[in-house]
Structures are given as structure tokens and as C-alpha cells.
Design a protein around this motif. Structure first.
Motif, mmCIF file in Angstrom:
data_model
loop_
_atom_site.group_PDB
_atom_site.id
_atom_site.type_symbol
_atom_site.label_atom_id
_atom_site.label_comp_id
_atom_site.label_asym_id
_atom_site.label_seq_id
_atom_site.Cartn_x
_atom_site.Cartn_y
_atom_site.Cartn_z
ATOM 1 N N ASP A 256 0.813 -1.220 0.000
ATOM 2 C CA ASP A 256 0.000 0.000 0.000
ATOM 3 C C ASP A 256 0.847 1.271 0.000
ATOM 4 O OD1 ASP A 256 -2.209 1.643 0.060
ATOM 5 O OD2 ASP A 256 -2.400 1.571 2.243
ATOM 6 N N VAL A 257 1.810 1.330 -0.887
ATOM 7 C CA VAL A 257 2.658 2.524 -1.002
ATOM 8 C C VAL A 257 2.868 2.864 -2.477
ATOM 9 C CG1 VAL A 257 3.922 2.227 1.177
ATOM 10 C CG2 VAL A 257 4.766 1.126 -0.907
ATOM 11 N N VAL B 24 13.347 11.617 -0.613
ATOM 12 C CA VAL B 24 12.243 11.111 0.214
ATOM 13 C C VAL B 24 12.736 9.993 1.148
ATOM 14 C CG1 VAL B 24 9.988 9.961 0.182
ATOM 15 C CG2 VAL B 24 10.486 11.743 -1.486
ATOM 16 N N MET C 18 5.621 4.221 13.582
ATOM 17 C CA MET C 18 5.777 4.470 12.147
ATOM 18 C C MET C 18 7.034 3.811 11.581
ATOM 19 S SD MET C 18 4.062 8.149 11.464
ATOM 20 C CE MET C 18 3.474 7.602 9.848
ATOM 21 N N VAL D 274 7.809 3.033 7.543
ATOM 22 C CA VAL D 274 6.790 3.892 6.946
ATOM 23 C C VAL D 274 7.020 4.050 5.429
ATOM 24 C CG1 VAL D 274 8.080 6.018 7.438
ATOM 25 C CG2 VAL D 274 5.588 6.109 7.272
ATOM 26 N N GLY D 275 5.939 4.154 4.704
ATOM 27 C CA GLY D 275 5.994 4.458 3.273
ATOM 28 C C GLY D 275 5.144 5.687 3.002
ATOM 29 N N THR D 276 5.019 6.028 1.733
ATOM 30 C CA THR D 276 4.238 7.224 1.428
ATOM 31 C C THR D 276 3.339 6.987 0.223
ATOM 32 O OG1 THR D 276 4.397 9.586 0.884
ATOM 33 C CG2 THR D 276 6.176 8.181 0.102
ATOM 34 N N THR D 277 2.181 7.656 0.262
ATOM 35 C CA THR D 277 1.320 7.674 -0.918
ATOM 36 C C THR D 277 0.994 9.121 -1.270
ATOM 37 O OG1 THR D 277 -0.592 7.334 0.535
ATOM 38 C CG2 THR D 277 0.226 5.411 -0.636
ATOM 39 N N GLU E 298 15.046 17.911 3.895
ATOM 40 C CA GLU E 298 14.323 16.750 3.356
ATOM 41 C C GLU E 298 12.814 16.999 3.379
ATOM 42 O OE1 GLU E 298 16.991 16.457 5.442
ATOM 43 O OE2 GLU E 298 18.291 15.729 3.834
ATOM 44 N N SER F 136 12.013 19.670 0.537
ATOM 45 C CA SER F 136 12.151 19.204 -0.847
ATOM 46 C C SER F 136 10.986 18.333 -1.309
ATOM 47 C CB SER F 136 13.490 18.498 -1.057
ATOM 48 O OG SER F 136 13.630 17.420 -0.187
ATOM 49 N N VAL F 137 10.034 18.061 -0.428
ATOM 50 C CA VAL F 137 8.820 17.359 -0.869
ATOM 51 C C VAL F 137 7.959 18.287 -1.740
ATOM 52 C CG1 VAL F 137 6.689 16.231 -0.101
ATOM 53 C CG2 VAL F 137 8.809 15.824 1.142
ATOM 54 N N LEU G 56 8.765 18.074 -5.335
ATOM 55 C CA LEU G 56 8.400 16.713 -5.755
ATOM 56 C C LEU G 56 6.908 16.605 -6.049
ATOM 57 C CD1 LEU G 56 9.092 13.690 -6.143
ATOM 58 C CD2 LEU G 56 8.647 13.390 -3.693
ATOM 59 N N GLY H 265 -1.320 15.803 -2.598
ATOM 60 C CA GLY H 265 -0.686 15.853 -1.285
ATOM 61 C C GLY H 265 -0.085 14.501 -0.959
ATOM 62 N N THR H 266 0.433 14.344 0.229
ATOM 63 C CA THR H 266 1.060 13.076 0.556
ATOM 64 C C THR H 266 0.692 12.653 1.975
ATOM 65 O OG1 THR H 266 3.161 11.901 0.751
ATOM 66 C CG2 THR H 266 3.221 14.249 1.178
ATOM 67 N N THR H 267 0.597 11.342 2.173
ATOM 68 C CA THR H 267 0.450 10.793 3.515
ATOM 69 C C THR H 267 1.516 9.728 3.729
ATOM 70 O OG1 THR H 267 -1.233 9.273 2.674
ATOM 71 C CG2 THR H 267 -2.021 11.220 3.835
ATOM 72 N N PHE H 268 1.936 9.621 4.964
ATOM 73 C CA PHE H 268 2.969 8.645 5.355
ATOM 74 C C PHE H 268 2.303 7.614 6.265
ATOM 75 C CE2 PHE H 268 4.914 12.649 4.365
ATOM 76 C CZ PHE H 268 6.018 12.302 3.607
ATOM 77 N N HIS H 269 2.519 6.355 5.974
ATOM 78 C CA HIS H 269 1.823 5.312 6.738
ATOM 79 C C HIS H 269 2.516 3.978 6.574
ATOM 80 C CE1 HIS H 269 0.193 3.906 2.911
ATOM 81 N NE2 HIS H 269 0.260 5.183 2.604
#
Lengths: 222, 222
Positions: free
Chosen positions: A157-158, A200, A214, A217-220, B196, B199-200, B203, B218-222
């Protein structure tokens, strides 16, 4: 397709090998400077996949041999070995081979992990400079936590971000990436945009360190 | 709390003003070098909020006046004005005020947007160097698409990353950020880790450009 993972005995190589063998029909070649180590690791991966009812197709070779046989060659080595590794196998690459680099230059200090941008602008640019002119280079699979990637019990899920100057090569890598369950590939543009993608990786390492629960952790992007 | 948005007549200032006034009970002061412009914008925001049944508390002031009255001062100006803007209001800041900087240095070329790292290491570090010693600086709200932020019909559903060297100041900013519906604040560590985070922003702009249907991503981290 035949996909070689040079340095496929390391963390990110292991994760990609397991996911690709589990989720896709591609033939996976584990590469290492030491062919015996590559074979041992390939057997380990096969045992893991066997136990999950998958009939795996993972074999180990010396890096040059693995590259020689492959349509897509992932250079899954530390950033300071990317150039040497590509130069070592350059003669063995097909003209239409695609080189993929997931490596990121980082430096750690007491505060956290920091992006260490190579003089060429990015590790992807370093790889492109080392690759034969006929071979396309694509940056991808950077910011995937190795443990999460290697643990087939976890839904990924990333997103992964893809950079490259050749649209066909990017399309090939995007297709392979999206064959992995739970992985979505997004286009981040040409290699000139690779630094923002590579940076990233230290960011998610810092987020994992400073926020409870976390780890990995990954990102979407959405 | 009183929250000043210096440069609150710009894109990111507008979005933060609307979201904060809509979702929280804080008093919002719009700052501008031109107090008349600040008042006009504050009235615009109030009209927008009125139409949504919110009784807004948004007023416009010259930057120094806005800073003078506020617990939290968001420096929502372009990166090359961050230093000057802080120095202009430095005498007006309370000792326990918190300065927040969402600015990011970027350069655009034909390939896309690139992070332009200031000599100090990050815009957050630039802000910290310009701020009085007694005032804490926190980096936050960087990578929020201005249009998505300003459109109250859209669920945000994104993360913002918070950096700072003072834990209390970070906690204040985290609390305020999370009072905005659909916004989660994650700790990215001290100011040394700000590059870091910053710099998102280039991106996500590149991802918006190279992928269909990802405008205002946008972005989410999970």
C-alpha cells in the motif's frame, strides 16, 4: 521478462526478489560479485516462496552473468558502488536493456538522516553517466522500507516514484512495479527530477525515528 | 490563541486563514506590508466563511501589528522574503512567540521543479537565523497544495511535516495543525532535518505535472 537484481543479496534486493517472484511471472536472477553467495540467497528466497505455495523461479549468478541474461537490470547496490557495478557489467548489457537504480546517497548524524546529493545531481544521474549510451536508465523503488518489502505478510500500500529520460523504459519499469501487489508507480519526470525523489528516503527514515508506530513507513500521493 | 499570517494575502496564507478560521476557534490576523490590502483580504475571507455559516474572526493588519498581537506567527511569504519579514517584525515578537515557516526555495526549469537549498541548509534554518534568540522557529505546512487548502469543499486528507529544535513550540504547531480537519502533523525532527521536508514541495509539483488527475496532490505517510 528476465529481471536481474545486482546486489540482490542485500536488503532492497531481497525485498524486490521476493515480491517480484511472489506477485509476477518474471524470471528473477539474483546477482552478486560472489556467485556462490548469489546462489545461496536465491535458494533462501525459493525456500521462503515454496513455503507460501509459490513455485518460484529465482536463480543466483555472478553480477555479469545475471546482467547478461536480463531485460531489466536493477542495480540494488549501495550508492557508492552504483557506478562501478554498472561499468563491470556494461559489456554484458543488451542494447535494449533497462537499468533501474533504487539507490540513494545519505549521510546520518545525531539529528537524523540527510540526503547527500552526488555531484552529478542524483544517483540516477550517476547511473546514467556510467551506463552505455544504448542502455536506458530509470530511477525507481527508492523509498520502500526494506523490511516491509521483504515481509510478504504485509500489504505494501505505497507509491514508488519513477524517473527517467526514456518513456519506453519508464513504461516497462512502471508495468513491473505495478505488478507487485499494493505498489503504485507514479511518474516524477526525467532524470533531472531525481534528486527530489531520492531525498524522500532520508525523510521517511526521519519520520520513522520521530513518530511512534511508524517503523517501516511508506508514502502515498493523492 | 492569536495566530498571525504574515503575507496572509498570498496563496498559502489564504488557505491557512480559511482552514484555521473554519475549523478552529483561534483568532486569525492577516498581515501584509500594506495594511489596506490585509484588511481587504480579511474581509474577503470573512465573506467566504460567512457564506458557510461560520462567524469568522479574521482581521487585517500591517505585518508588524499582526505579529505584535500573536502567539503564533506564520511567515507565509516567498522564501527570499523570509529573512527580511522576520527582521522587520522582530521587535514586536513576544519572547514566547512561535514563528512558523512554510516557505520552500525552488527553481523551475523545463524538466520540472527543483529544490533550491539555501546556504543555511533550509528555509527553516534561514528563519531561525533571522529570528530573535528567544523566539522558537518551527517549519510546517510546506507541502500543502494552495488550491486544495483554500477550497473548503475538499477534504484535505494529507500530512504535514513539522521540524523544530524546541519541543514545546513543535507541540503548539502540531496541535494547531491537527485542529484543521483532515490534516495530520508528523514530527520530522530538528531543524537540521528541514531540507528533506522542504524538498517534498517540488516533488509533489512534479508529480502533479507528470500524472493525470493528480492536480493539487498531497502526501500521507503510513
Amino acid at each position: 521478462m528476465r529481471i536481474a537484481l545486482l546486489g540482490g543479496t542485500g536488503d532492497i534486493g531481497q525485498g524486490l526478489a521476493l515480491r517480484l517472484a511472489y506477485d509476477t511471472a518474471h524470471e528473477i536472477l539474483i546477482g552478486s560479485r560472489d556467485p556462490e553467495k548469489a546462489r545461496t540467497k536465491a535458494e533462501e528466497y525459493e525456500t521462503e516462496l515454496d513455503s507460501r505455495g509459490v513455485d518460484p523461479d529465482v536463480k543466483g549468478f555472478e553480477n555479469g552473468m545475471a546482467a547478461d541474461r536480463s531485460d531489466v537490470v536493477v542495480v540494488a547496490v549501495p550508492p557508492y558502488h552504483v557506478s562501478d557495478t554498472i561499468e563491470d557489467v556494461a559489456d554484458r548489457l543488451d542494447d535494449d536493456a533497462v537499468l533501474v537504480t533504487p539507490a540513494v546517497g545519505m549521510k546520518s548524524d545525531e539529528d537524523g538522516m540527510h540526503y547527500h546529493r552526488p555531484g552529478a545531481g542524483s544517483v540516477t544521474a550517476v547511473a546514467a553517466a556510467a551506463a552505455p549510451d544504448s542502455v536506458s536508465v530509470v530511477g525507481a523503488f527508492h523509498n520502500l522500507a526494506a523490511d516491509r518489502l521483504a515481509n510478504l505478510d504485509i500489504d505494501l500500500d505505497v507509491d514508488t516514484l519513477v524517473v527517467g529520460d526514456d518513456d519506453d523504459a519508464k513504461e516497462t519499469v512502471t508495468m513491473i512495479a505495478e505488478q507487485i501487489d499494493g505498489l503504485r508507480a507514479l511518474d516524477a519526470g526525467p532524470i533531472a527530477n531525481a534528486a527530489e525523489v531520492e531525498s524522500v528516503t532520508p525523510l521517511v527514515i526521519n519520520i520513522a525515528r520521530y513518530n511512534e508506530g511508524m517503523h517501516d513507513v511508506g508514502t502515498t500521493f493523492h
